[in-house]
Design a protein around this motif. Structure first.
Motif, PDB file in Angstrom:
ATOM      1  N   PHE A   1      -1.432  33.143  88.648  1.00 35.75           N
ATOM      2  CA  PHE A   1      -1.938  31.794  88.428  1.00 35.75           C
ATOM      3  C   PHE A   1      -3.446  31.859  88.199  1.00 35.75           C
ATOM      4  N   VAL A   2      -3.883  31.325  87.055  1.00 40.41           N
ATOM      5  CA  VAL A   2      -5.304  31.328  86.722  1.00 40.41           C
ATOM      6  C   VAL A   2      -5.821  29.913  86.471  1.00 40.41           C
TER       7      VAL A   2
ATOM      8  N   GLN B   1      -1.517  25.605  84.777  1.00 36.68           N
ATOM      9  CA  GLN B   1      -0.344  26.374  85.211  1.00 36.68           C
ATOM     10  C   GLN B   1       0.211  25.821  86.525  1.00 36.68           C
ATOM     11  N   VAL B   2      -0.676  25.365  87.403  1.00 40.32           N
ATOM     12  CA  VAL B   2      -0.240  24.753  88.661  1.00 40.32           C
ATOM     13  C   VAL B   2       0.584  23.493  88.361  1.00 40.32           C
ATOM     14  N   MET B   3       0.088  22.685  87.442  1.00 42.71           N
ATOM     15  CA  MET B   3       0.797  21.448  87.094  1.00 42.71           C
ATOM     16  C   MET B   3       2.134  21.749  86.419  1.00 42.71           C
TER      17      MET B   3
ATOM     18  N   PHE C   1       5.279  26.798  97.356  1.00 43.94           N
ATOM     19  CA  PHE C   1       4.261  25.771  97.573  1.00 43.94           C
ATOM     20  C   PHE C   1       2.976  26.409  98.123  1.00 43.94           C
ATOM     21  N   ASP C   2       3.126  27.312  99.084  1.00 44.08           N
ATOM     22  CA  ASP C   2       1.952  27.986  99.660  1.00 44.08           C
ATOM     23  C   ASP C   2       1.242  28.837  98.619  1.00 44.08           C
ATOM     24  N   LEU C   3       2.035  29.522  97.766  1.00 48.52           N
ATOM     25  CA  LEU C   3       1.443  30.364  96.727  1.00 48.52           C
ATOM     26  C   LEU C   3       0.670  29.506  95.723  1.00 48.52           C
ATOM     27  N   ILE C   4       1.294  28.414  95.288  1.00 47.98           N
ATOM     28  CA  ILE C   4       0.637  27.522  94.335  1.00 47.98           C
ATOM     29  C   ILE C   4      -0.609  26.907  94.959  1.00 47.98           C
ATOM     30  N   ASP C   5      -0.510  26.537  96.228  1.00 53.00           N
ATOM     31  CA  ASP C   5      -1.644  25.948  96.942  1.00 53.00           C
ATOM     32  C   ASP C   5      -2.829  26.922  96.992  1.00 53.00           C
ATOM     33  N   LYS C   6      -2.510  28.191  97.211  1.00 56.02           N
ATOM     34  CA  LYS C   6      -3.554  29.220  97.280  1.00 56.02           C
ATOM     35  C   LYS C   6      -4.349  29.277  95.971  1.00 56.02           C
ATOM     36  N   PHE C   7      -3.649  29.223  94.850  1.00 52.00           N
ATOM     37  CA  PHE C   7      -4.321  29.332  93.558  1.00 52.00           C
ATOM     38  C   PHE C   7      -4.944  28.012  93.114  1.00 52.00           C
ATOM     39  N   ALA C   8      -4.307  26.898  93.516  1.00 50.06           N
ATOM     40  CA  ALA C   8      -4.788  25.592  93.058  1.00 50.06           C
ATOM     41  C   ALA C   8      -6.191  25.300  93.566  1.00 50.06           C
ATOM     42  N   GLY C   9      -6.545  25.860  94.729  1.00 51.08           N
ATOM     43  CA  GLY C   9      -7.855  25.605  95.307  1.00 51.08           C
ATOM     44  C   GLY C   9      -8.993  26.061  94.428  1.00 51.08           C
ATOM     45  N   TYR C  10      -8.770  27.116  93.625  1.00 54.27           N
ATOM     46  CA  TYR C  10      -9.856  27.576  92.755  1.00 54.27           C
ATOM     47  C   TYR C  10      -9.410  27.758  91.311  1.00 54.27           C
ATOM     48  N   GLY C  11      -8.247  27.189  90.963  1.00 59.02           N
ATOM     49  CA  GLY C  11      -7.803  27.265  89.576  1.00 59.02           C
ATOM     50  C   GLY C  11      -8.810  26.592  88.649  1.00 59.02           C
ATOM     51  N   PHE C  12      -8.952  27.147  87.459  1.00 58.87           N
ATOM     52  CA  PHE C  12      -9.930  26.646  86.501  1.00 58.87           C
ATOM     53  C   PHE C  12      -9.212  25.839  85.433  1.00 58.87           C
TER      54      PHE C  12
END
Length: 620
Positions: free
Chosen positions: A133-134, A138-140, A195-206
């Motif tokens: 996840f970058v 992608q999170v959405m 959900f936890d994995l997505i949450d981890k990346f969503a915090g700093y996703g660009f």
């Protein structure tokens, strides 16, 4: 007058307008190319240009938008981007937090590690980033595909993950888990893991669209550097003209890439940096306004006078023609000290010694123009008697370099440590840039020898109360900082810094991680002047004029402690030309070599470490 949060609360859309200097740089580069009859449409550049990706993979990205930091250059060399999508990803990843994924991104991209997806249904959206996840998009998309979110709701999920409001996160987790079961038949345990994995990346996703816009400018600047480097450097330097530290970086990078940088010249330079055709090929011409304390408007006026009425033929001609207000003492000193008058008078010290006379000429010419005297007494009657400038001795190399540092903000033609290059090479010294280029193993330590000038020192204390220093050094390739914990060197280092002493340094380079520049620690230091006394130096030259031998004897400094040897080959035209040993007790350095090379009849002067015994023939 609403701030951004109130704007959003009222239902309005907030727009951010970013003013980027890079857009002006690109526009300037296009304009410079037009002067050579080359028209470029940046909007039509191909996305698969091999030269661009070769430049990126080499890390040769000084001046390339978003890709020029030391860490990013190492990242480019490690990841080796091969398509535009890779550039977008690296622009997004190279930030605190997501940059932890760069090594994994590089290994997966280059086939060193298999690509794994958090769930098979995510392969389509994560394939371009090798299962990582970058981007915020992608999170959405993941929420939409896995749990049936609408894109509007997925954006609310992204915002909730970014704000980390616990109550909102709990509500989103419940909805996500229920959606995964209903849409994708994923059980609660796996859904919570996702959900936890997505949450981890969503915090700093660009935001990918933002990154793509930046990547576009990065690609276009890299394209210019790969295909038209002269225009690239000239345009870039135009917009950093008054920031000497940035200009120094461009100058070093240009020379490292083998491009010609012509010094400022009152008869060739423009107020800004430009590109000109010389007998040897293209060159970037240094800007007159890039010299400290001369002023851009004043230099524009002088250039306009030159273009309207022709080149200046002498210093007197220049000062009689300079427009009013474009030349005062400070401007004269800056232009002379930087070499801008060399084409009219090569002796810079002579120009400064006659500054009052030259400025008086300018004042007199201005009074004549204002009084109309030139029109009244036109023709031959108005001819001026040639001005004779007082003769003074030219500056030695060290003084010339000091003046250049003063007027450019950095050492332009040569760095002071260069005069010790031959001595330093006998000790195996390397430049800072070459050490950085070869790199240091992550987590490792590399001992090295360097030659550098110490420019500033700060005395500090360790936690145990012992003295140590933080020092700023420079060499011909750039500037660097180092710490020194050797107590015996603390006081000497303070003195060396006051005098700007060039030192031979024994250092350790420590690299905590591949993404950080190595730390430099000084373990030993000694002035290069002392090293020269002990070094066995050799000066070789060829002579085709007998009188030159006598001139050599006058210029070569001798000392009881010196061990420098001078060997002269006589050009007699015979089959075997004799080689003379002129002595073995000379003090040799680059200044001596330069003075010797200026003697008529002396050729091929080279200074280096002694090569060993030479076969000599004695002649009467």
């Amino acid at each position: 007058q609403f701030d951004m949060k109130y704007v959003e609360d009222t239902g309005l859309i907030k727009f951010d307008f970013l003013g980027l200097k890079t857009l002006s740089v690109l526009k300037k580069a296009v304009e410079l190319l037009k002067r050579r009859g080359i028209t470029i449409d940046l909007g039509t550049l191909p996305w698969d240009d091999e030269d661009v990706y070769r430049l990126l993979q080499s890390g040769d990205t000084v001046g390339v938008f978003q890709l020029e930091s030391e860490g990013m250059r190492r990242t480019l060399a490690a990841v080796k981007p091969t398509n535009f999508g890779d550039i977008i990803a690296l622009v997004s990843l190279y930030r605190p937090g997501p940059m932890d994924n760069i090594p994994l991104f590089g290994r997966r991209k280059n086939g060193l590690e298999s690509i794994e997806y958090p769930h098979d249904k995510l392969a389509g959206i994560l394939s371009e980033t090798y299962g990582i996840f970058v981007y915020q998009e992608q999170v959405m998309q993941a929420a939409q595909i896995l749990a049936g979110y609408s894109l509007g709701d997925a954006d609310l999920l992204r915002r909730a993950m970014g704000k980390k409001v616990q109550a909102e996160m709990d509500a989103q987790r419940s909805r996500f888990v229920d959606g995964c079961k209903a849409v994708s038949e994923i059980d609660a345990k796996k859904a919570n893991e996702l959900f936890d994995l997505i949450d981890k990346f969503a915090g700093y996703g660009f935001n990918k669209s933002h990154a793509a816009a930046y990547a576009l400018l990065a690609y276009q600047t890299a394209w210019f550097k790969a295909h038209y480097p002269h225009e690239f450097y000239a345009a870039s330097m135009c917009f950093d003209m008054h920031q000497s530290e940035k200009l120094a970086v461009f100058v070093d990078d240009m020379r490292r890439n083998g491009l010609t940088l012509a010094g400022p010249d009152i008869n060739f330079s423009e107020a800004e940096f430009s590109v000109e055709q010389t007998d040897e090929g293209l060159a970037v011409r240094y800007a007159l306004a890039g010299i400290r304390n001369v002023g851009e408007k004043a230099m524009d006026a002088i250039v306009a006078e030159r273009e309207a009425k022709g080149k200046f033929t002498s210093l007197e001609d220049l000062f009689r023609r300079v427009p009013y207000g474009s030349m005062n003492r400070r401007q004269l000193e800056g232009l002379a000290g930087s070499g801008a008058f060399d084409g009219l008078e090569a002796n810079r010290a002579k120009v400064l010694a006659n500054a009052d006379m030259l400025l008086a000429i300018a004042d007199e010419a201005e009074r004549s123009r204002n009084s109309g005297q030139a029109a009244l007494f036109g023709g031959e009657d108005n001819a001026h008697q040639a001005v004779r400038l007082a003769e003074v001795e030219a500056w030695p190399r060290s003084e010339m370099m000091a003046k250049e540092r003063e007027n450019f903000g950095f050492y332009f033609a040569a760095h002071p440590v260069e005069q010790w290059r031959a001595v330093a090479s006998t000790q195996g010294a390397r430049t800072y840039a070459s050490l950085m280029q070869s790199g240091v193993p992550g987590g490792g330590r590399l001992p090295a020898v360097m030659s550098a000038m110490v420019e500033g020192v700060q005395k500090r204390k360790t936690r145990k109360g012992k003295d140590f220093v933080l020092a700023d050094f420079s060499d011909s390739s750039g500037q660097f900082s180092a710490s020194c914990f050797e107590e015996s060197l603390v006081e000497p280092m303070l003195g060396w810094a006051r005098d700007g002493t060039c030192l031979l340094l024994q250092v350790d380079l420590d690299a905590p991680s591949p993404d950080e520049p190595p730390r430099v620690t000084v373990r030993g230091a000694r002035p290069l002047s002392e090293v020269r006394e002990a070094a066995r130096m050799e000066l070789r030259l060829e002579v085709d004029r007998v009188e030159a031998i006598g001139e050599l004897a006058l210029l070569l400094p001798r000392s009881d402690k010196a061990t420098g040897e001078v060997l002269a080959r006589l050009r007699t035209g015979g089959a075997q030309e004799p080689l003379l040993r002129l002595g073995t007790d000379f003090q040799l350095d680059s200044d001596v070599a330069d003075r010797i090379a200026a003697i008529a009849g002396v050729h091929h002067v080279s200074l280096g470490a002694r090569r060993g015994a030479a076969t000599l023939r004695l002649v009467a």
